[in-house]
Design an enzyme around this catalytic site. Structure first.
Site, PDB file in Angstrom:
ATOM      1  N   GLU C  63       0.817  -1.221   0.000  1.00  0.00           N
ATOM      2  CA  GLU C  63       0.000   0.000   0.000  1.00  0.00           C
ATOM      3  C   GLU C  63       0.845   1.261   0.000  1.00  0.00           C
ATOM      4  O   GLU C  63       0.514   2.240  -0.664  1.00  0.00           O
ATOM      5  CB  GLU C  63      -0.948   0.000   1.200  1.00  0.00           C
ATOM      6  CG  GLU C  63      -2.188  -0.875   1.028  1.00  0.00           C
ATOM      7  CD  GLU C  63      -1.943  -2.333   1.384  1.00  0.00           C
ATOM      8  OE1 GLU C  63      -0.793  -2.689   1.746  1.00  0.00           O
ATOM      9  OE2 GLU C  63      -2.891  -3.132   1.313  1.00  0.00           O
ATOM     10  N   HIS C 132     -11.660  -4.610   9.986  1.00  0.00           N
ATOM     11  CA  HIS C 132     -12.291  -4.574   8.658  1.00  0.00           C
ATOM     12  C   HIS C 132     -13.666  -3.909   8.691  1.00  0.00           C
ATOM     13  O   HIS C 132     -14.483  -4.169   7.808  1.00  0.00           O
ATOM     14  CB  HIS C 132     -12.458  -5.993   8.095  1.00  0.00           C
ATOM     15  CG  HIS C 132     -11.205  -6.646   7.633  1.00  0.00           C
ATOM     16  ND1 HIS C 132     -10.265  -7.155   8.487  1.00  0.00           N
ATOM     17  CD2 HIS C 132     -10.728  -6.887   6.387  1.00  0.00           C
ATOM     18  CE1 HIS C 132      -9.265  -7.695   7.798  1.00  0.00           C
ATOM     19  NE2 HIS C 132      -9.521  -7.547   6.520  1.00  0.00           N
TER      20      HIS C 132
HETATM   21  C1  LIG Z   1      -2.348  -4.370   4.636  1.00  0.00           C
HETATM   22  C2  LIG Z   1      -3.415  -5.197   4.012  1.00  0.00           C
HETATM   23  N1  LIG Z   1      -3.614  -5.109   2.687  1.00  0.00           N
HETATM   24  C3  LIG Z   1      -4.562  -5.844   2.078  1.00  0.00           C
HETATM   25  C4  LIG Z   1      -5.349  -6.697   2.799  1.00  0.00           C
HETATM   26  C5  LIG Z   1      -6.450  -7.505   2.122  1.00  0.00           C
HETATM   27  N2  LIG Z   1      -6.056  -8.904   2.036  1.00  0.00           N
HETATM   28  C6  LIG Z   1      -6.385  -9.790   2.983  1.00  0.00           C
HETATM   29  S1  LIG Z   1      -5.708 -11.287   2.733  1.00  0.00           S
HETATM   30  C7  LIG Z   1      -4.960 -10.745   1.304  1.00  0.00           C
HETATM   31  C8  LIG Z   1      -4.129 -11.676   0.503  1.00  0.00           C
HETATM   32  C9  LIG Z   1      -3.014 -12.186   1.331  1.00  0.00           C
HETATM   33  O1  LIG Z   1      -2.232 -12.995   0.553  1.00  0.00           O
HETATM   34  P1  LIG Z   1      -1.118 -13.882   1.220  1.00  0.00           P
HETATM   35  O2  LIG Z   1      -0.279 -13.049   2.092  1.00  0.00           O
HETATM   36  O3  LIG Z   1      -0.432 -14.614   0.151  1.00  0.00           O
HETATM   37  O4  LIG Z   1      -1.938 -14.886   2.167  1.00  0.00           O
HETATM   38  P2  LIG Z   1      -3.028 -15.965   1.722  1.00  0.00           P
HETATM   39  O5  LIG Z   1      -4.364 -15.287   1.735  1.00  0.00           O
HETATM   40  O6  LIG Z   1      -2.668 -16.464   0.392  1.00  0.00           O
HETATM   41  O7  LIG Z   1      -2.970 -16.997   2.785  1.00  0.00           O
HETATM   42  C10 LIG Z   1      -5.252  -9.423   1.053  1.00  0.00           C
HETATM   43  C11 LIG Z   1      -4.783  -8.658  -0.097  1.00  0.00           C
HETATM   44  C12 LIG Z   1      -5.132  -6.751   4.190  1.00  0.00           C
HETATM   45  N3  LIG Z   1      -5.879  -7.527   4.977  1.00  0.00           N
HETATM   46  N4  LIG Z   1      -4.157  -6.013   4.763  1.00  0.00           N
END
Ligand SMILES: Cc1ncc(C[n+]2csc(CCOP(=O)(O)OP(=O)(O)O)c2C)c(N)n1
Ligand SMILES: Cc1ncc(C[n+]2csc(CCOP(=O)(O)OP(=O)(O)O)c2C)c(N)n1
Ligand SMILES: [Mg+2]
Ligand SMILES: [Mg+2]
Lengths: 337, 328, 337, 328
Positions: C63, C132
């Site tokens: 971000e 959230h």
């Molecule tokens: C700082 C932040 N940015 C975006 C999000 C929205 N978000 C939640 S889970 C996710 C994907 C996370 O991907 P990864 O780290 O690979 O974990 P996975 O879900 O694949 O287990 C996103 C973009 C968030 N919760 N926090």
């Protein structure tokens, strides 16, 4: 006189930290340039020599990382003090402050504690411009889960710091650069005062009536306490008696003292070095309207930074940050108008 | 590596436990929400990120941990917490938002905390990483031989907190292990579109941190890599990074249309189900019979059913409790 | 009827972006899962197919990086739209938002422009818990240099988005998840409405009186507009006529409409899904006290999240986020009390 | 490399110009502040971070840039902006907080902007890095052959924005060059205490970005490395990182007691003054005489004096102007 030792606010803070570090070996400090440099504003002056680099830890420029590490160390039972050099840099660490430090205790249903102090420098009036002069306490006071402490005197600074360190909740401790009594800032006689040598605490949520008065109430914090006191002296010469209330903590807020004072004086001006809208001045005016509406002889007044970034150039900065003259003028208008 | 039968069967048990929990949560989640899906309805409202498919990672790592080893996790935390040894009843009750839950219903599925297990997680990507560094700092300051572990996703490895945390852990030589669960996606964005290197293990060098990539569907490979890293940390030799390549068998969250997947991709990965992989190995070595496997499954089904019953029967917190626990 | 096309708020936003992207090739969108996924809340639904990955750019979870990149692209003459998936994640990007996006124009003495839109989802009531479900608009409204837009209806959403994209200053555009008309959220008939097909703009700083009334004024935004309208209908049955004002933009703020309404009704309640203290409700109550003190028949009332993080469990969440029932009760108390 | 005499003399000129400007600012800064130092007093109030000693870096890099190549800088920006070609008068007036300054006095020493030179800087460590990525993105979208450069310090390389920015630049293959000015310290904290690797050039691999470390006191070495990186970017071959090892000859800011320095450390580095290094080379090659060097110095002293006079004589902005320029 015995016990009449004088200290600057900066030295009072450093002493408070040192005494708590001696008392409790879970306390340690992390931050940028807090070791050999002693903190840019001296809050950890002399502590490296006393406690060594394991407990006075210089960090890289990694605010998210080390403030988050303070959160993690706190949840593991330590009692860290983290220094954010200028509050203006909060944006580099805000997620840890806002979503973690402030919320973990609540989100865990009270099972996890986060006993830490995040201390940071605020304030302007020395041409440090838009990214090094902000106050911003309202922004954190808007965040549930953080206690907000803003000392204005050496005595309060020490007592509130010890209270903060002993608190089991996260505390943000804002020291205004102009109240510290630093040798390289504009001289400020109110930045030096009597400070007992032994440790003592000042409970949160108790505003301090720094000057009693009957004609109007000035609600304020930090350097604006000093300017308001100066203004009150001038006003007294004109026969206007201002009561100056130093809120000292915004969370918890001493609503009672505020409301009682306004019920007595019937007039209120908030003097605030933070931005005007959606901040402290609005909150305080709202509280007065809620709880003392019928006592008001005039609308509440707000003197604050008029919703622009802090400009660099001296005349511009002096135009936006409340000065003694403008406090006097606002009070006069309030009483006469 | 020559793991004992007990250890091997524990790994198997844990994986089955996680899977059973997750799949049941996945079923219950839709209760009361359909036919027109309403995320706020049913016994389990809100978002739901399940761990099915990735069990080998949590299991292989946590098998090397003690209850007092701090762990920070993510939005996809159930598996880690179960592997850490959590009571399913309290977990399930929290997921139901009940008074008897881990956080009395205040936290919910994304915010599971247990100070007894030194476990915390949260819904902000990258949020747990600095906290694990801080936990490791506390350990080092006290001269303990505990070790902190931070689980996070491939997506999280691109956020600033990752960089700052790894650097801090290295310069302070802290007992912390960073576990990147590379399940190939951050929601819909494939790792190839988000990450400038093929493996985050290549990033260890940027912090002077030993780093390996392992097969995250193979619990024994994870176990071995974790053991090495955790032992190193306990010996005071500093942090490590493990990237475990794995796959989530359900959507990012429940309700994910998964339009971003290639055709047949998930089926192919399901052929590498971590439970089957270990199960086949154990069976081949004569350490597990089909009947025993069924008994394990039955046991876990019962445990989850008990947790479910507990959660369903527990009361909701009183509304005014919303005002409690703001400050300690 | 011609022109009586119905759209959800979500589709109105996506249409506004699409139309501006067709009109102006400097406009592009960056964010997480805005491409193939179409945005978690559908704000970019269908746009990847129309405009391709060069203009609808999925980003890593970075971000600070991509919002800062939007700032840099804007200063170089592009007109980026960046999506912060949930406002709750702002802490990961706040430095770029706060110290750069908001301040560069001012710090450059007006010489550098930062024409960008930062859009983000706000709001709770669906058990998404503490990280959230926040609203937080007051926090950004406290920041000088950002225009703050919060639509509550499909019509407003389209007109305000087009206005935002064409504005030469940074705009934060907050869409509440509950007003979008998403198929997977709690059904909300007010989330669908008539939206003209052709592009149109709605000027900032014009509050919309969504319902006229004479007995009290309800000041609010976003989903709370809907709940306030529902409450007003119930109140009408009791003979209480509530005026419901949708502020639509907090910066600039339509002080005139607020004050005139209160002068008419003599009573005001602020309904706010953000945290109570040091936020929107305080600012609006303060403004009323400043400009309409003598017209007030009762103290201003504030209904907001009572300074705790948003809890997960349904009864807890319903206790903290204002509901129709509590709006009705507050209004009733205000009028009778 | 065989640079033309003109290029070589331009490099020399620019370094002398920067040094002269900085040293004069450093003198004037104390006007009105002493004997009891008051940071708010004098013609130049506020903090002051000077660039003396690091001239080779700004000069060697910017000699490869055009006026429309975007540059983002830091709190220590004067050198970069002068090397980019800024009018000293407007710069000095801004530093004095005058109406005729680059930002009409609103920005000040840490916030120098010039849209004509596509230059911006700021007081937040790491703040400019993502913005350079964004500028490069704008360039790529328009299909131009401009290139963006971000200057930042060794301290800044440990902040999250660094990580995110390098990753973004790489996956999007953007025309941007990251220049780490490793002057060994972030205020008082030495790089060895803050950075887990010896050289940030080792971090390029974590993003698939070509990276080199160069002698930042040798303007020709910087020029060469910058030319390669900038040419690569202009050819559409993506980002690069350069770490230039240098030294600041004054404190972090004016008034810095510099208690953290080792004894004699600064004197040793002063033996490697970048101006002298190039000067000696030019003299050895017969491209510069002592008299010419003196003439250059005299010219720069005049230019700076003119800028000073302009700044001193210019009016302050009217106080009410504080309310202008909030929105475009
Ligand atoms: C700082 C932040 N940015 C975006 C999000 C929205 N978000 C939640 S889970 C996710 C994907 C996370 O991907 P990864 O780290 O690979 O974990 P996975 O879900 O694949 O287990 C996103 C973009 C968030 N919760 N926090
Ligand atoms: C985010 C942030 N953290 C801390 C600071 C305070 N600060 C200003 S300059 C500086 C040191 C920067 O070091 P480096 O990046 O090496 O640049 P140098 O000063 O050596 O040129 C620090 C810590 C800041 N301005 N911003
Ligand atoms: Mg992933
Ligand atoms: Mg440096």
């Amino acid at each position: 006189m015995a016990g009449e030792r004088l200290l600057t606010t900066q030295k009072a803070i450093a002493e408070a930290i040192a005494q708590e570090m001696e008392r409790d070996d879970r306390v340690f400090v992390m931050g940028e340039d807090i070791g050999a440099y002693g903190g840019i504003f001296g809050a950890t002056d002399g502590l490296l020599a006393k406690f060594g680099p394991e407990r006075i830890m210089d960090t890289p420029i990694s605010e998210m990382g080390f403030i988050g590490a303070a959160v993690g160390a706190a949840t593991e039972g330590m009692r860290p003090i983290a220094e954010l050099m200028f509050v203006d840099f909060f944006g580099a660490a805000m997620d840890q402050i806002y979503n973690h430090m402030a919320k973990i205790h609540y989100m865990s249903g009270g099972r996890v504690k986060v006993p830490m102090v995040l201390m940071t420098a605020i304030g302007g009036s020395y041409s440090d411009a838009a990214q090094h002069s902000q106050s911003l306490y309202a922004l954190f006071a808007h965040t549930p889960g953080i206690k907000i402490v803003i000392p204005s005197s050496p005595y309060d600074a020490k007592g509130l710091m010890i209270q903060a360190i002993r608190d089991d909740s996260p505390v943000m401790y804002f020291f205004h650069k102009g109240v510290l009594g630093l040798g390289w800032m504009t001289p400020n006689p109110r930045a030096t005062g009597v400070v007992p040598e032994e440790p003592y605490t000042i409970p949160f949520g108790q505003a301090d009536v720094k000057r009693e008065g009957s004609d109007l109430t000035i609600l304020t914090v930090a350097l604006m306490v000093h300017r308001s006191l100066d203004a009150a002296e001038q006003l007294a010469e004109e026969g206007i008696n201002a009561e100056v209330i130093d809120l000292r903590t915004l969370v918890p807020l001493d609503r009672e003292t505020i409301v009682n004072s306004v019920k007595k004086t019937h007039r209120v001006v908030v003097v605030d070095e933070d931005y005007k809208s959606f901040g402290m001045s609005g909150e305080l005016a709202a509280i007065v309207a809620e709880d003392a509406l019928d006592y008001l002889d005039a609308p509440p007044k707000r003197l604050a930074v008029p919703d622009v970034p802090i400009p660099y150039s001296r005349p511009l900065e002096q135009y936006v940050i409340p000065t003694v003259d403008r406090i006097v003028a606002a009070a006069r208008e309030l009483v006469s108008g | 590596m020559g793991l004992s039968k007990e250890t091997l069967l524990n790994l198997y048990d844990t994986m089955v436990k996680i899977r059973t929990f997750e799949e049941r949560v996945g079923e219950m989640y839709y209760e009361g929400k359909l036919p027109a899906f309403d995320i706020a309805a049913g016994p389990i409202p809100g978002e739901m990120h399940l761990y099915s498919g990735q069990e080998a990672v949590a299991t292989g790592v946590c098998a090397n941990l003690q209850p007092d080893d701090p762990v920070t996790s993510t939005h996809r935390a159930h598996g880690h917490l179960i592997a850490k040894g959590e009571d399913l009843k309290k977990m399930m009750a929290e997921i139901f938002g009940k008074e008897t839950g881990l956080s009395h219903g205040k936290g919910g599925h994304m915010h599971l905390f247990d100070p007894n297990l030194h476990f915390g997680c949260g819904g902000i990507v990258g949020g747990g990483i600095p906290q694990a560094v801080g936990a490791a700092l506390a350990i080092k300051k006290r001269g303990e031989d505990r070790v902190a572990v931070s689980f996070f996703g491939d997506g999280a490895a691109n956020i600033g907190a990752f960089h700052e945390s790894l650097n801090l852990a290295s310069i302070w030589r802290l007992p912390v292990v960073f576990v990147v669960e590379d399940n190939l996606y951050a929601i819909s964005v494939p790792k190839s579109a988000s990450t400038a290197v093929r493996s985050n293990a290549e990033r260890g060098a940027a912090y002077g941190i030993p780093a390996v990539q392992v097969d995250g569907q193979d619990v024994l490979a994870v176990y071995e890599a974790a053991k090495e890293a955790i032992d190193r940390a306990r010996r005071g030799e500093g942090p490590s990074l493990i990237e475990a390549v794995c796959y989530r068998f359900r959507g990012h969250f429940e309700g994910d249309p998964e339009l971003y997947l290639a055709k047949g991709e998930k089926d192919k990965w399901k052929e590498r189900d971590p439970i089957n992989i270990l199960g086949s190995q154990l069976k081949a070595q004569g350490l597990l019979t089909d009947a025993e496997a069924e008994a394990i499954q039955a046991k876990m089904t019962d445990l989850v059913a008990e947790a479910e019953a507990f959660a369903r029967e527990s009361p909701y917190p009183a509304p005014e409790e919303a005002l409690e626990h703001l400050f300690a």
